[in-house]
Design a protein around this motif. Structure first.
Motif, PDB file in Angstrom:
ATOM      1  N   ALA A 162      16.160  28.107  17.955  1.00  0.00           N
ATOM      2  CA  ALA A 162      16.968  29.065  18.746  1.00  0.00           C
ATOM      3  C   ALA A 162      16.090  30.396  19.217  1.00  0.00           C
ATOM      4  N   VAL A 163      15.790  30.909  18.349  1.00  0.00           N
ATOM      5  CA  VAL A 163      15.000  32.175  18.649  1.00  0.00           C
ATOM      6  C   VAL A 163      13.847  31.806  19.409  1.00  0.00           C
ATOM      7  N   SER A 164      13.092  30.693  18.999  1.00  0.00           N
ATOM      8  CA  SER A 164      11.760  30.252  19.944  1.00  0.00           C
ATOM      9  C   SER A 164      12.239  30.104  21.308  1.00  0.00           C
ATOM     10  N   ALA A 165      13.423  29.370  21.614  1.00  0.00           N
ATOM     11  CA  ALA A 165      13.822  29.096  22.853  1.00  0.00           C
ATOM     12  C   ALA A 165      14.422  30.140  23.553  1.00  0.00           C
ATOM     13  N   ARG A 166      14.361  31.515  22.986  1.00  0.00           N
ATOM     14  CA  ARG A 166      14.888  32.511  23.655  1.00  0.00           C
ATOM     15  C   ARG A 166      16.607  32.565  23.989  1.00  0.00           C
ATOM     16  N   VAL A 167      17.183  31.717  22.936  1.00  0.00           N
ATOM     17  CA  VAL A 167      18.583  31.796  23.399  1.00  0.00           C
ATOM     18  C   VAL A 167      19.320  33.041  23.509  1.00  0.00           C
ATOM     19  N   ARG A 168      20.139  33.321  24.547  1.00  0.00           N
ATOM     20  CA  ARG A 168      20.611  34.707  24.632  1.00  0.00           C
ATOM     21  C   ARG A 168      22.258  34.659  24.967  1.00  0.00           C
ATOM     22  N   PRO A 169      22.745  35.511  24.871  1.00  0.00           N
ATOM     23  CA  PRO A 169      24.348  35.369  25.272  1.00  0.00           C
ATOM     24  C   PRO A 169      24.461  34.823  26.702  1.00  0.00           C
ATOM     25  N   GLY A 170      25.279  33.880  26.735  1.00  0.00           N
ATOM     26  CA  GLY A 170      25.772  33.457  28.042  1.00  0.00           C
ATOM     27  C   GLY A 170      24.718  32.260  28.486  1.00  0.00           C
ATOM     28  N   ARG A 191      25.847  31.017  17.424  1.00  0.00           N
ATOM     29  CA  ARG A 191      25.889  32.466  16.812  1.00  0.00           C
ATOM     30  C   ARG A 191      25.245  33.486  17.701  1.00  0.00           C
ATOM     31  N   LEU A 192      24.300  32.881  18.379  1.00  0.00           N
ATOM     32  CA  LEU A 192      23.422  33.957  19.143  1.00  0.00           C
ATOM     33  C   LEU A 192      24.183  34.290  20.622  1.00  0.00           C
ATOM     34  N   GLY A 193      25.341  33.392  20.750  1.00  0.00           N
ATOM     35  CA  GLY A 193      26.012  33.846  21.981  1.00  0.00           C
ATOM     36  C   GLY A 193      25.788  32.806  23.187  1.00  0.00           C
ATOM     37  N   ALA A 194      25.281  31.789  22.949  1.00  0.00           N
ATOM     38  CA  ALA A 194      24.931  30.531  24.008  1.00  0.00           C
ATOM     39  C   ALA A 194      26.380  30.394  24.829  1.00  0.00           C
ATOM     40  N   GLY A 195      26.396  30.290  26.037  1.00  0.00           N
ATOM     41  CA  GLY A 195      27.591  30.158  26.897  1.00  0.00           C
ATOM     42  C   GLY A 195      27.976  28.783  26.629  1.00  0.00           C
ATOM     43  N   GLY A 236      21.961  20.154  38.252  1.00  0.00           N
ATOM     44  CA  GLY A 236      20.618  19.749  38.555  1.00  0.00           C
ATOM     45  C   GLY A 236      19.452  20.804  38.109  1.00  0.00           C
ATOM     46  N   LEU A 237      19.850  22.030  37.314  1.00  0.00           N
ATOM     47  CA  LEU A 237      19.005  23.051  37.139  1.00  0.00           C
ATOM     48  C   LEU A 237      18.355  22.581  35.610  1.00  0.00           C
ATOM     49  N   GLY A 238      18.979  21.995  34.674  1.00  0.00           N
ATOM     50  CA  GLY A 238      18.649  22.128  33.354  1.00  0.00           C
ATOM     51  C   GLY A 238      19.252  23.392  32.638  1.00  0.00           C
ATOM     52  N   ALA A 239      18.575  23.279  31.172  1.00  0.00           N
ATOM     53  CA  ALA A 239      18.858  24.293  30.255  1.00  0.00           C
ATOM     54  C   ALA A 239      17.722  25.417  30.299  1.00  0.00           C
ATOM     55  N   HIS A 240      18.606  26.633  30.093  1.00  0.00           N
ATOM     56  CA  HIS A 240      17.718  27.769  29.782  1.00  0.00           C
ATOM     57  C   HIS A 240      16.629  27.475  28.645  1.00  0.00           C
ATOM     58  N   ALA A 241      17.662  27.057  27.809  1.00  0.00           N
ATOM     59  CA  ALA A 241      16.822  27.089  26.470  1.00  0.00           C
ATOM     60  C   ALA A 241      16.964  25.804  25.898  1.00  0.00           C
ATOM     61  N   VAL A 242      15.917  24.921  25.333  1.00  0.00           N
ATOM     62  CA  VAL A 242      15.958  23.775  24.751  1.00  0.00           C
ATOM     63  C   VAL A 242      15.390  23.872  23.386  1.00  0.00           C
ATOM     64  N   LEU A 243      16.201  23.217  22.358  1.00  0.00           N
ATOM     65  CA  LEU A 243      15.807  23.185  21.116  1.00  0.00           C
ATOM     66  C   LEU A 243      15.441  21.643  20.675  1.00  0.00           C
ATOM     67  N   GLU A 244      14.295  21.316  20.238  1.00  0.00           N
ATOM     68  CA  GLU A 244      13.689  20.225  19.933  1.00  0.00           C
ATOM     69  C   GLU A 244      13.603  20.089  18.450  1.00  0.00           C
TER      70      GLU A 244
END
Length: 347
Positions: A162-170, A191-195, A236-244
């Protein structure tokens, strides 16, 4: 003492091994209270990752300090402690930067010549730099032990993704993989606030945990169908952050493809299948970033521990079976057959 050893593919045994002793003044000996089987252990169990016959195995444990070397200053016998899945000296440049997994003096439990975590006791090199002290009273709180144990690897690794993918609030987050690490990645993103959190998985028991951990959507498809499903969910946009959290060619290709333009893939799945799933041209054209690797659990545990102790998060929910030491071979079979998500070992 007794410990788990691997002799070859599908050949896990419980055998008598030498009792651990303090060899160096920076060592400690820890009596194991809880350990577990990791999904990454299955690569050796299946014969994909090579092991020397008779090699020790297991890298997640918590226990009680039995003895310490003359130079250990941070621990005394009787302390209740947690061990991250890599030992480290705590003083080198990498450790000071929070990248304990790159410590030149570090190593992995179960590597040739070291004790594995799936045994009655473990010699811990560089105890001061490796171990994390837990409240002594927590040793008697059975409901708390699974969550504490999860910090040794899977919760810290999910957090690293999550940290590496830059998960942020919203942010909109997608998690590829419904194993224990992927599920902990969902919890970390929440926990990091993903929307919005989209969990990719097809096993109902696991996706139910994902929803409990904060997933808002579940995609059961794989491959191109999964990519289309995530795209549809995100307009059609995709995810801001993807955790593999798988480590295969297909999972990495999916992760890159479902990332939003300008998004980041945080990869923590142990690679098995090379780098063929990483299309540099696609990433270049869409400004998709890639970050991750081996999680420096020792750096994350102090941050995550208070939330486990307070009950704010409970990563221990990924454990769906508990065995004693004699039950470990059956535990490996259950995880290999996917009839168990993650097996805890209670001593």
């Amino acid at each position: 003492m007794r410990a788990t050893v691997i002799h070859g593919p599908n050949d896990i045994r419980i055998e008598e091994v030498p009792d651990p002793v303090v060899r160096r003044p920076t060592d400690a000996v820890v009596r194991v209270v809880n350990a577990c089987i990791c999904g990454s252990d299955l690569w050796a169990y299946r014969g994909v990752a090579a092991r020397v016959p008779g090699q020790r195995i297991g890298h997640e444990f918590l226990g009680v300090v039995e003895a310490v070397g003359a130079e250990v200053t941070g621990f005394t016998p009787g302390d209740f402690v947690l061990a991250p899945f890599v030992w480290s000296d705590g003083t080198c440049e990498f450790c000071r930067e929070g990248l304990h997994t790159s410590c030149p003096e570090g190593g992995f439990w179960g590597q040739v010549g070291s004790d594995g975590g799936q045994g009655e006791a473990v010699r811990v090199p560089f105890a001061d730099g490796t171990l994390v002290r837990l409240p002594r009273e927590a040793a008697g709180e059975e409901k708390l032990l699974p969550g504490l144990l999860a910090l040794s690897d899977v919760m810290s690794t999910g957090h690293h993704a999550a940290v590496s993918a830059r998960v942020r609030p919203g942010a909109t987050v997608a998690v590829v993989g419904d194993g224990a690490v992927g599920l902990c990645g969902v919890l970390a993103a929440h926990r990091l606030g993903a929307g919005r959190i989209i969990a990719l998985g097809r096993h109902e028991r696991r996706t139910a945990i994902a929803r409990d951990f904060g997933a808002t959507d579940v995609v059961a498809e794989r491959g191109e169908a999964a990519v289309e499903a995530v795209r549809e969910l995100t307009g059609g946009l995709g995810a801001h952050a993807v955790l593999e959290a798988v480590g295969t060619e297909e999972s990495m290709r999916t992760a890159v493809s479902i990332a939003r333009d300008g998004g980041t893939v945080g990869y923590v799945g142990v690679p098995h299948g090379g780098s063929a799933g990483v299309d540099i041209s696609q990433m270049f054209d869409r400004n998709v970033s890639l970050a991750g690797g081996v999680a420096p659990a020792r750096a994350y545990i102090p941050e995550l521990l208070p939330d486990v102790l307070s009950g704010a998060i409970d990563p221990g929910a990924v454990f769906d079976r508990t065995v004693d030491l004699d039950g470990v071979p059956d535990g490996y079979r259950a995880m290999d057959e996917r009839s168990a998500l993650k097996v805890r070992i209670a001593f």
